[in-house]
Write an enzyme that holds these catalytic residues in place. Structure first.
Site, PDB file in Angstrom:
ATOM      1  N   LYS A 172       0.827  -1.258  -0.090  1.00 14.24           N
ATOM      2  CA  LYS A 172      -0.084   0.018  -0.154  1.00 14.24           C
ATOM      3  C   LYS A 172       0.958   1.399   0.065  1.00 14.24           C
ATOM      4  CE  LYS A 172      -3.620  -2.567   2.545  1.00 14.24           C
ATOM      5  NZ  LYS A 172      -4.377  -2.291   3.876  1.00 14.24           N
ATOM      6  N   TYR A 205     -12.472  -2.448  -2.790  1.00 10.13           N
ATOM      7  CA  TYR A 205     -12.759  -2.568  -1.397  1.00 10.13           C
ATOM      8  C   TYR A 205     -14.155  -2.594  -0.929  1.00 10.13           C
ATOM      9  CZ  TYR A 205      -8.117  -2.310   0.769  1.00 10.13           C
ATOM     10  OH  TYR A 205      -6.913  -2.451   1.264  1.00 10.13           O
ATOM     11  N   ASN A 252      -1.308  -0.366   7.602  1.00  6.78           N
ATOM     12  CA  ASN A 252      -0.937  -1.685   7.524  1.00  6.78           C
ATOM     13  C   ASN A 252      -0.243  -2.163   6.650  1.00  6.78           C
ATOM     14  OD1 ASN A 252      -3.073  -2.023   6.043  1.00  6.78           O
ATOM     15  ND2 ASN A 252      -4.164  -3.434   7.545  1.00  6.78           N
ATOM     16  N   HIS A 293      -1.904  -5.561   1.722  1.00 10.81           N
ATOM     17  CA  HIS A 293      -3.228  -6.142   1.454  1.00 10.81           C
ATOM     18  C   HIS A 293      -2.779  -7.689   0.994  1.00 10.81           C
ATOM     19  CE1 HIS A 293      -7.235  -7.174   0.328  1.00 10.81           C
ATOM     20  NE2 HIS A 293      -6.932  -7.634  -0.971  1.00 10.81           N
ATOM     21  N   GLU A 336      -9.944 -10.601  -7.238  1.00 12.50           N
ATOM     22  CA  GLU A 336      -8.923  -9.483  -7.022  1.00 12.50           C
ATOM     23  C   GLU A 336      -7.784  -9.569  -8.210  1.00 12.50           C
ATOM     24  OE1 GLU A 336      -9.426  -8.625  -2.136  1.00 12.50           O
ATOM     25  OE2 GLU A 336      -7.721  -9.597  -3.070  1.00 12.50           O
TER      26      GLU A 336
HETATM   27  P1  CMP Z   1      -6.843  -4.868   4.231  1.00 11.91           P
HETATM   28  O1  CMP Z   1      -6.401  -6.174   4.349  1.00 11.91           O
HETATM   29  O2  CMP Z   1      -6.268  -4.310   2.858  1.00 11.91           O
HETATM   30  O3  CMP Z   1      -8.507  -5.055   3.927  1.00 11.91           O
HETATM   31  C1  CMP Z   1      -9.218  -3.847   4.459  1.00 11.91           C
HETATM   32  C2  CMP Z   1      -8.477  -2.634   4.846  1.00 11.91           C
HETATM   33  O4  CMP Z   1      -9.268  -2.043   5.626  1.00 11.91           O
HETATM   34  C3  CMP Z   1      -7.515  -3.086   5.993  1.00 11.91           C
HETATM   35  O5  CMP Z   1      -6.394  -3.929   5.545  1.00 11.91           O
HETATM   36  C4  CMP Z   1      -6.955  -1.923   6.655  1.00 11.91           C
HETATM   37  O6  CMP Z   1      -6.151  -1.028   5.713  1.00 11.91           O
HETATM   38  C5  CMP Z   1      -8.296  -1.082   6.642  1.00 11.91           C
HETATM   39  N1  CMP Z   1      -8.795  -1.245   8.259  1.00 11.91           N
HETATM   40  C6  CMP Z   1      -9.353  -2.467   8.939  1.00 11.91           C
HETATM   41  N2  CMP Z   1      -9.944  -1.943   9.688  1.00 11.91           N
HETATM   42  C7  CMP Z   1      -9.650  -0.564   9.860  1.00 11.91           C
HETATM   43  C8  CMP Z   1      -9.801   0.152  11.001  1.00 11.91           C
HETATM   44  N3  CMP Z   1     -10.622  -0.100  12.069  1.00 11.91           N
HETATM   45  N4  CMP Z   1      -9.591   1.525  10.830  1.00 11.91           N
HETATM   46  C9  CMP Z   1      -8.852   1.999   9.560  1.00 11.91           C
HETATM   47  N5  CMP Z   1      -8.830   1.115   8.564  1.00 11.91           N
HETATM   48  C10 CMP Z   1      -9.149  -0.385   8.820  1.00 11.91           C
END
Ligand code: CMP
Length: 155
Positions: free
Chosen positions: A13, A53, A116, A119, A130
């Site tokens: 990301k 998403y 984080n 993905h 995807e």
């Molecule tokens: P990802 O695995 O890409 O799937 C959904 C994404 O939403 C996740 O990683 C995070 O980047 C984001 N996400 C999930 N929970 C939260 C949260 N509580 N607050 C902000 N972003 C979130």
């Protein structure tokens, strides 16, 4: 391709690119034994991000998530291997870095769910959708390394 082999979509990301962690993240997946079969740097727009998403459409963090993922380029990849969907998610670690196990990318390199780094597709159904969203068929290579049997040899 081996019958147990799967393909999974992995994204580094915008925070991963901004923080100079492309090499670190790719290295961890390579060392695990997964095989990179497609990769590109891409800056996605709002519509594309909303499609990727869409299952999170009703979450309170959705708008911020779309803003984050479109804020800078991402590195989109397809990784192949035996149970690669589970393996890539395990190497990524839990969504919330504070709950991720030591040794995982999110534990070792991140602090917040909202930043984080990575993905990884969560099921074979999701992976298929995807991969089709992010890559055309001719961008995905079929190849293997010469040390293949040192990863997949069964006694
Ligand atoms: P990802 O695995 O890409 O799937 C959904 C994404 O939403 C996740 O990683 C995070 O980047 C984001 N996400 C999930 N929970 C939260 C949260 N509580 N607050 C902000 N972003 C979130």
């Amino acid at each position: 391709m081996h019958e147990l082999f799967e393909k999974t979509l992995v994204l580094i990301k915008p925070d991963g690119l901004q923080r100079g962690l492309i090499g670190e993240i790719i290295s961890r997946l390579e060392k695990r034994g997964l095989l990179l079969v497609a990769a590109k740097l891409i800056r996605i727009d709002k519509n594309f991000a909303e499609e990727h998403y869409k299952t999170h459409m009703n979450k309170p963090f959705f708008k911020g998530l779309v803003k984050y993922i479109t804020s800078a380029p991402v590195m989109a990849m397809v990784w192949e291997g035996e149970n690669s969907i589970t393996a890539a998610r395990q190497t990524a670690g839990a969504t919330n870095p504070l709950e991720a196990l030591p040794g995982t990318i999110r534990h070792d390199l991140a602090l917040l769910s909202s930043r984080n780094l990575i993905h990884a597709s969560d099921s074979s159904d999701t992976a298929e959708k995807e991969i089709a969203l992010w890559f055309s068929q001719n961008e995905i290579l079929s190849w293997e390394t010469s040390n293949h049997l040192w990863i997949y040899g069964k006694n």
